[in-house]
Scaffold this motif. Structure first.
Motif, PDB file in Angstrom:
ATOM      1  N   ILE A  47     -29.761  -1.691  -1.112  1.00  8.00           N
ATOM      2  CA  ILE A  47     -29.633  -1.984   0.314  1.00  8.00           C
ATOM      3  C   ILE A  47     -30.943  -2.583   0.805  1.00  8.00           C
ATOM      4  N   ASP A  48     -30.873  -3.747   1.475  1.00  7.50           N
ATOM      5  CA  ASP A  48     -32.110  -4.379   1.950  1.00  7.50           C
ATOM      6  C   ASP A  48     -32.557  -3.759   3.269  1.00  7.50           C
ATOM      7  N   ASP A  49     -33.650  -4.286   3.822  1.00  5.11           N
ATOM      8  CA  ASP A  49     -34.244  -3.696   5.023  1.00  5.11           C
ATOM      9  C   ASP A  49     -33.338  -3.785   6.241  1.00  5.11           C
ATOM     10  N   GLN A  94     -32.847   5.074  -4.397  1.00  2.31           N
ATOM     11  CA  GLN A  94     -33.743   4.129  -3.736  1.00  2.31           C
ATOM     12  C   GLN A  94     -34.252   4.705  -2.424  1.00  2.31           C
ATOM     13  N   ALA A  95     -35.372   4.157  -1.965  1.00  2.00           N
ATOM     14  CA  ALA A  95     -35.947   4.556  -0.681  1.00  2.00           C
ATOM     15  C   ALA A  95     -35.415   3.627   0.399  1.00  2.00           C
ATOM     16  N   ILE A  96     -34.754   4.203   1.384  1.00  2.00           N
ATOM     17  CA  ILE A  96     -34.200   3.433   2.495  1.00  2.00           C
ATOM     18  C   ILE A  96     -34.748   4.013   3.793  1.00  2.00           C
ATOM     19  N   VAL A 147     -36.252  -4.252  -3.099  1.00  2.00           N
ATOM     20  CA  VAL A 147     -35.664  -4.026  -4.427  1.00  2.00           C
ATOM     21  C   VAL A 147     -36.539  -3.011  -5.156  1.00  2.00           C
ATOM     22  N   ASP A 148     -35.987  -1.854  -5.434  1.00  4.57           N
ATOM     23  CA  ASP A 148     -36.776  -0.775  -6.044  1.00  4.57           C
ATOM     24  C   ASP A 148     -36.766  -0.819  -7.558  1.00  4.57           C
ATOM     25  N   TRP A 201     -32.205   7.962  -1.095  1.00  9.00           N
ATOM     26  CA  TRP A 201     -30.744   7.963  -1.092  1.00  9.00           C
ATOM     27  C   TRP A 201     -30.216   7.515  -2.446  1.00  9.00           C
ATOM     28  N   TYR A 202     -29.093   8.093  -2.843  1.00  8.91           N
ATOM     29  CA  TYR A 202     -28.295   7.521  -3.927  1.00  8.91           C
ATOM     30  C   TYR A 202     -27.297   6.546  -3.294  1.00  8.91           C
TER      31      TYR A 202
END
Length: 616
Positions: free
Chosen positions: A262-264, A176-178, A311-312, A183-184
């Motif tokens: 992970i959320d924002d 996902q993009a954080i 949410v990706d 990141w994994y």
């Protein structure tokens, strides 16, 4: 209690043949054992009751009632018509099997081929090189799935007692993009029943940087009040899926693809896709996602189209693959899928990538069902949050398997005993390029390869992505395949005096780098495309055309050395003109196809505006 009640109803119906056959003792035993075993099974698998068959329930009734009839005959009493009810003992199993068979037939591709093919949704056809944004080399996934699991297991083993109680949850691993980086996120789950009994909560999760293989893994050990109570590996009522079924009331739907995101604000949540059958018992369609707090178990349902942007992954990878498989299998109907087999295609495993603005997409190669065919016929990009797909028709591109084999056989890769990871397809210098992470025998990152899928002999290998990109640029320069990098063409011209000129020898020939006084970038080209380029030297006045890409080194589109008093013959001039005309025509083809597709898909209002604009 719900599962106990359902198990009792199934067992009661299944044992009817024994009661009708006046074998009440055997019927009571079957009813009791069936209820207990059924309750245990339904509870253990956290069964759902979606579709007209109510999940597995109708099948269980058919199977159980058939077993009851067989048991009656084994007891050798039901064959006596004076004590039994004749053919009525077969009524329950026959009706149950007829109902099961009827629903399965109604749900099959035999009668629903068009519906199965339409599951993928309306796919707009576009031209790949004109539509897909080039990939920013700073945001490419270099850590493979295998490498991420290896790193996560390694760090868990170094956590002492934590490592003995918790294990890496591989099936819930997600990319996902954080905050602008890939990141994994890998949750830590209980290593078994004893670990769950002793701890009661999971300590947290591990983050693996997907772009930087040298970045140390981050272990998020949460304070006790924020540790996970509900996980896929917990037991009894704390099992996440069982909790969503029984406490959340999600019994008449299918649940798929649970993973941690992970959320924002940096808070972790379980994300579970909610599916609903659309073609009888099958043909699952996404309704939305359940976002669950791992601590409290409180869930929020977000319908498809209203899912939060953090949410990706809403569309499960295996669901998308099945959609594309159905789309290719029933291209000419059900009969053709097994008899004529004309134009049948199948999907490769979808690869998750992040394009411009970090939008997540599955990239799925489409190839023919011929086992000997290792080339692509198209590529499908699917937005993982909305499910919207776009189809790009190509001819002759290598499949992921063919790319993997070519990279594995590459001399530098073989010599170092490296292994290719999962390829990722990107638009690199106008070419369809697979970026392939390389790992050693211990699954540790050891470099990256870039392969042109239209010519898998063009392979660049480097210890880092930037090194591989430069090598790939050199390879394309020697073959004259360098193209523009931007989505929209911006042909620029620079004239000036050469400050520096450098030759670079590669396995495929020579490329030349030129720095022009006052220019903000260096230029690269090959002697095959520009025969006078090897004669260039510092002090020469030159003219270079190039496509502005914003990179520090860009490929030349044309090169003219104004300091060399060399005149071309009429034949050479004609040949050069033909080459440039052919190159411009080839570059114009994608533009034309793109315009044609856009006109084909335009609304009446857009066509009226176009007609008005052309009229001017």
């Amino acid at each position: 209690m719900l599962y106990l009640l359902v198990a009792f109803v199934i067992s009661a119906i299944s044992s009817l043949p024994l009661f009708l056959g006046k074998q009440r003792g055997a019927g009571v035993v079957v009813l009791a054992l069936g209820t207990l075993l059924g309750w245990w099974f339904l509870y253990a698998v956290a069964a759902g009751f979606a579709g007209p068959m109510f999940g597995p329930l109708l099948f269980f009734v058919a199977l159980g009632s058939s077993g009851a009839v067989a048991l009656g005959f084994i007891l050798n009493d039901m064959s006596d018509s004076r004590r039994g009810s004749g053919l009525t003992i077969f009524l329950v199993p026959v009706m149950a099997w007829l109902a099961t068979g009827g629903i399965l037939f109604y749900s099959s591709g035999m009668v629903n081929a068009p519906q199965y093919r339409a599951l993928v949704g309306d796919m707009e056809k576009r031209v790949w090189t004109q539509d897909v944004q080039p990939k920013d080399p700073a945001h490419v996934r270099l850590v493979s799935y295998e490498n991420a699991v290896y790193l996560a297991r390694k760090v868990v083993g170094e956590l002492g007692t934590v490592g003995s109680q918790f294990a890496v949850r591989e099936d819930a691993l997600t990319l996902q993009a954080i905050k602008g980086e890939l990141w994994y996120v890998i949750p830590l789950d209980f290593a078994g029943f004893r670990a769950w009994l002793n701890t009661g909560t999971s300590v947290g999760y591990i983050m693996i940087h997907a772009e930087d293989p040298n970045h140390q893994p981050i272990v998020k050990q949460l304070p006790k009040e924020k540790q996970f109570v509900f996980t896929p590996g917990a037991y009894f009522g704390n099992d996440l899926i069982r909790h969503l079924r029984l406490d959340g009331g999600n019994l008449r739907v299918k649940l798929n693809g649970t993973h941690l995101e992970i959320d924002d604000d940096g808070n972790p949540s379980w994300v579970t896709t909610v599916l609903e059958p659309s073609i009888g018992q099958f043909g699952n369609k996404v309704k939305g996602v359940l976002i669950t707090d791992p601590v409290t178990g409180v869930s929020q349902f977000a319908p498809l189209g209203e899912v939060p942007t953090w949410v990706d992954r809403v569309i499960p990878r295996d669901l998308m693959k099945s959609y594309i498989d159905h789309w290719g299998e029933y291209v000419h109907g059900w009969v053709n899928s097994w008899w004529g087999k004309l134009d049948l295609t199948e999907a490769e495993n979808p690869a998750l990538i992040y394009g411009s603005a970090h939008e997540p997409n599955y990239v799925t190669g489409v190839t023919s069902q011929n086992a000997k065919d290792d080339s692509l016929v198209g590529i499908i990009y699917t937005h993982t949050r909305t499910g919207k797909s776009v189809y790009y028709e190509i001819k002759g591109g290598a499949t992921d398997e063919a790319v993997g084999k070519a990279v594995a056989k590459f001399q530098d890769v073989q010599f170092k005993h490296l292994h290719p990871g999962s390829p990722q397809l990107y638009n690199l210098y106008g070419t369809m390029a697979s970026i392939v992470p390389l790992v050693n025998e211990n699954h540790a990152y050891s470099g990256v390869a870039i392969a042109n899928i239209n010519n898998v002999q063009q392979i660049a290998v480097g210890r880092s992505l930037s090194e591989a990109v430069r090598q790939y640029q050199r390879i394309l320069g020697t073959t004259g395949d360098l193209a523009h990098l931007e989505k929209e063409k911006k042909l620029s011209v620079v004239e000036g005096v050469i400050a520096r000129a450098k030759q670079d020898l590669t396995q495929n020939g020579s490329v030349y780098y030129v720095v022009i006084e006052g220019a903000k970038q260096a230029f690269v080209g090959g002697s095959g495309e520009f025969p006078l380029l090897p004669l260039a030297q510092a002090g020469d006045r030159v003219k270079v055309e190039f496509y502005a890409s914003g990179e520090s080194v860009v490929p030349m589109h044309s090169f003219t050395n104004q300091s060399l008093p060399i005149e071309k013959s009429k034949a050479e001039a004609a040949t050069t003109e033909r080459k440039e005309g052919s190159r411009d025509a080839n570059e114009a083809k994608p533009v034309r196809r793109n315009v044609e597709e856009r006109i084909k898909n335009a609304t009446p209002e857009e066509l009226k505006k176009l007609e008005k604009a052309l009229g001017k």
